[in-house]
Design a protein around this motif. Structure first.
Motif, PDB file in Angstrom:
ATOM      1  N   GLY A  23       0.842  -1.192   0.000  1.00  0.00           N
ATOM      2  CA  GLY A  23       0.000   0.000   0.000  1.00  0.00           C
ATOM      3  C   GLY A  23       0.876   1.241   0.000  1.00  0.00           C
ATOM      4  O   GLY A  23       2.087   1.158   0.127  1.00  0.00           O
ATOM      5  N   GLY A  24       0.260   2.350  -0.127  1.00  0.00           N
ATOM      6  CA  GLY A  24       1.009   3.598  -0.057  1.00  0.00           C
ATOM      7  C   GLY A  24       1.156   4.057   1.387  1.00  0.00           C
ATOM      8  O   GLY A  24       0.520   3.549   2.288  1.00  0.00           O
ATOM      9  N   GLY A  25       2.014   4.996   1.618  1.00  0.00           N
ATOM     10  CA  GLY A  25       2.167   5.571   2.952  1.00  0.00           C
ATOM     11  C   GLY A  25       2.908   4.666   3.920  1.00  0.00           C
ATOM     12  O   GLY A  25       3.743   3.865   3.533  1.00  0.00           O
ATOM     13  N   PRO A  75       3.333   0.339  -5.259  1.00  0.00           N
ATOM     14  CA  PRO A  75       1.864   0.348  -5.170  1.00  0.00           C
ATOM     15  C   PRO A  75       1.250   0.414  -6.565  1.00  0.00           C
ATOM     16  O   PRO A  75       1.817   1.029  -7.473  1.00  0.00           O
ATOM     17  N   LEU A  76       0.130  -0.270  -6.738  1.00  0.00           N
ATOM     18  CA  LEU A  76      -0.565  -0.256  -8.028  1.00  0.00           C
ATOM     19  C   LEU A  76      -1.780   0.647  -7.932  1.00  0.00           C
ATOM     20  O   LEU A  76      -2.456   0.686  -6.912  1.00  0.00           O
ATOM     21  N   ASP A  77      -2.058   1.339  -9.005  1.00  0.00           N
ATOM     22  CA  ASP A  77      -3.214   2.220  -9.076  1.00  0.00           C
ATOM     23  C   ASP A  77      -4.481   1.381  -9.052  1.00  0.00           C
ATOM     24  O   ASP A  77      -4.778   0.664 -10.003  1.00  0.00           O
ATOM     25  N   ASN A  80      -7.502   2.721 -11.687  1.00  0.00           N
ATOM     26  CA  ASN A  80      -7.399   2.560 -13.126  1.00  0.00           C
ATOM     27  C   ASN A  80      -7.110   1.094 -13.431  1.00  0.00           C
ATOM     28  O   ASN A  80      -5.980   0.622 -13.270  1.00  0.00           O
ATOM     29  N   ARG A  81      -8.138   0.373 -13.873  1.00  0.00           N
ATOM     30  CA  ARG A  81      -8.019  -1.074 -14.086  1.00  0.00           C
ATOM     31  C   ARG A  81      -6.914  -1.428 -15.088  1.00  0.00           C
ATOM     32  O   ARG A  81      -6.169  -2.376 -14.879  1.00  0.00           O
ATOM     33  N   GLN A  82      -6.786  -0.667 -16.153  1.00  0.00           N
ATOM     34  CA  GLN A  82      -5.767  -0.950 -17.170  1.00  0.00           C
ATOM     35  C   GLN A  82      -4.360  -0.750 -16.608  1.00  0.00           C
ATOM     36  O   GLN A  82      -3.465  -1.567 -16.846  1.00  0.00           O
ATOM     37  N   ALA A  83      -4.152   0.319 -15.868  1.00  0.00           N
ATOM     38  CA  ALA A  83      -2.837   0.574 -15.275  1.00  0.00           C
ATOM     39  C   ALA A  83      -2.493  -0.522 -14.259  1.00  0.00           C
ATOM     40  O   ALA A  83      -1.334  -0.964 -14.176  1.00  0.00           O
ATOM     41  N   SER A  90       3.943  -6.274 -15.771  1.00  0.00           N
ATOM     42  CA  SER A  90       5.345  -5.841 -15.779  1.00  0.00           C
ATOM     43  C   SER A  90       6.109  -6.318 -14.539  1.00  0.00           C
ATOM     44  O   SER A  90       7.340  -6.292 -14.522  1.00  0.00           O
ATOM     45  N   ALA A  91       5.402  -6.797 -13.520  1.00  0.00           N
ATOM     46  CA  ALA A  91       6.049  -7.248 -12.285  1.00  0.00           C
ATOM     47  C   ALA A  91       6.435  -8.724 -12.311  1.00  0.00           C
ATOM     48  O   ALA A  91       7.175  -9.192 -11.449  1.00  0.00           O
ATOM     49  N   VAL A  92       5.968  -9.474 -13.297  1.00  0.00           N
ATOM     50  CA  VAL A  92       6.169 -10.928 -13.328  1.00  0.00           C
ATOM     51  C   VAL A  92       7.654 -11.306 -13.360  1.00  0.00           C
ATOM     52  O   VAL A  92       8.103 -12.172 -12.596  1.00  0.00           O
TER      53      VAL A  92
END
Length: 167
Positions: A23-25, A75-77, A80-83, A90-92
């Protein structure tokens, strides 16, 4: 966030838990202040008894060869489902490299939606240590999801935990 995780990485990772992304923070599993931390700790307490503090639990988690990592180190957005999908894809390669380095026996995916990405990481020819891939629901969205996650992790610990040749 990566630095805090590495402090608690065992020399030999036996059971690798893989979540989607940090998560962020300031919230992080290894700070003992997230829903995921509380859920996993709850499952471990069902099997191993109560822990006095987050630090006690995290030290025990490490001592028996458990480690929590993330598919994505960033963290992933989530809006935004596509992002989010692109971030997972890209993390694989990075996850595959880390799994190869850790050589876990068991991988527990902590979100059904990321299973295909973790399977892709495990499908690389250099990954040979993993004997079991297990998937549990992520403990968010409803009380039922949290209870199902606790129940599944408890079942996994009883089957693969230290009392059954895990240690």
């Amino acid at each position: 966030m990566l630095a805090i995780s590495q402090i608690y990485r065992p020399d030999q990772v036996k059971m690798l838990f893989v979540a989607e992304a940090p998560g962020g923070g300031e919230k992080h599993f290894y700070h003992g202040n997230t829903n995921l931390y509380r859920t996993i700790r709850n499952a471990f307490e069902i099997v191993y008894g109560n822990f006095n503090s987050p630090e006690d639990f995290i030290k025990f988690f490490k001592s028996i060869g458990c480690f929590l990592d993330h598919l994505s180190q960033a963290p992933l957005d989530k809006t935004n489902r596509q992002a989010r999908l692109e971030g997972r894809k890209s993390a694989v390669a990075s996850l595959s490299s880390r799994i190869n380095e850790m050589n876990p026996e068991i991988v527990v995916v902590l979100m059904k939606e990321i299973t295909a990405f973790v399977e892709s990481a495990l499908g690389q020819p250099n990954i040979r240590s993993v004997q079991s891939l297990l998937v549990v629901p992520y403990p968010a969205g409803s009380h039922a999801n949290k209870q199902n996650c606790i129940s599944e992790i408890t079942r996994i610990l009883k089957q693969y935990g230290p009392e059954s040749d895990f240690a």
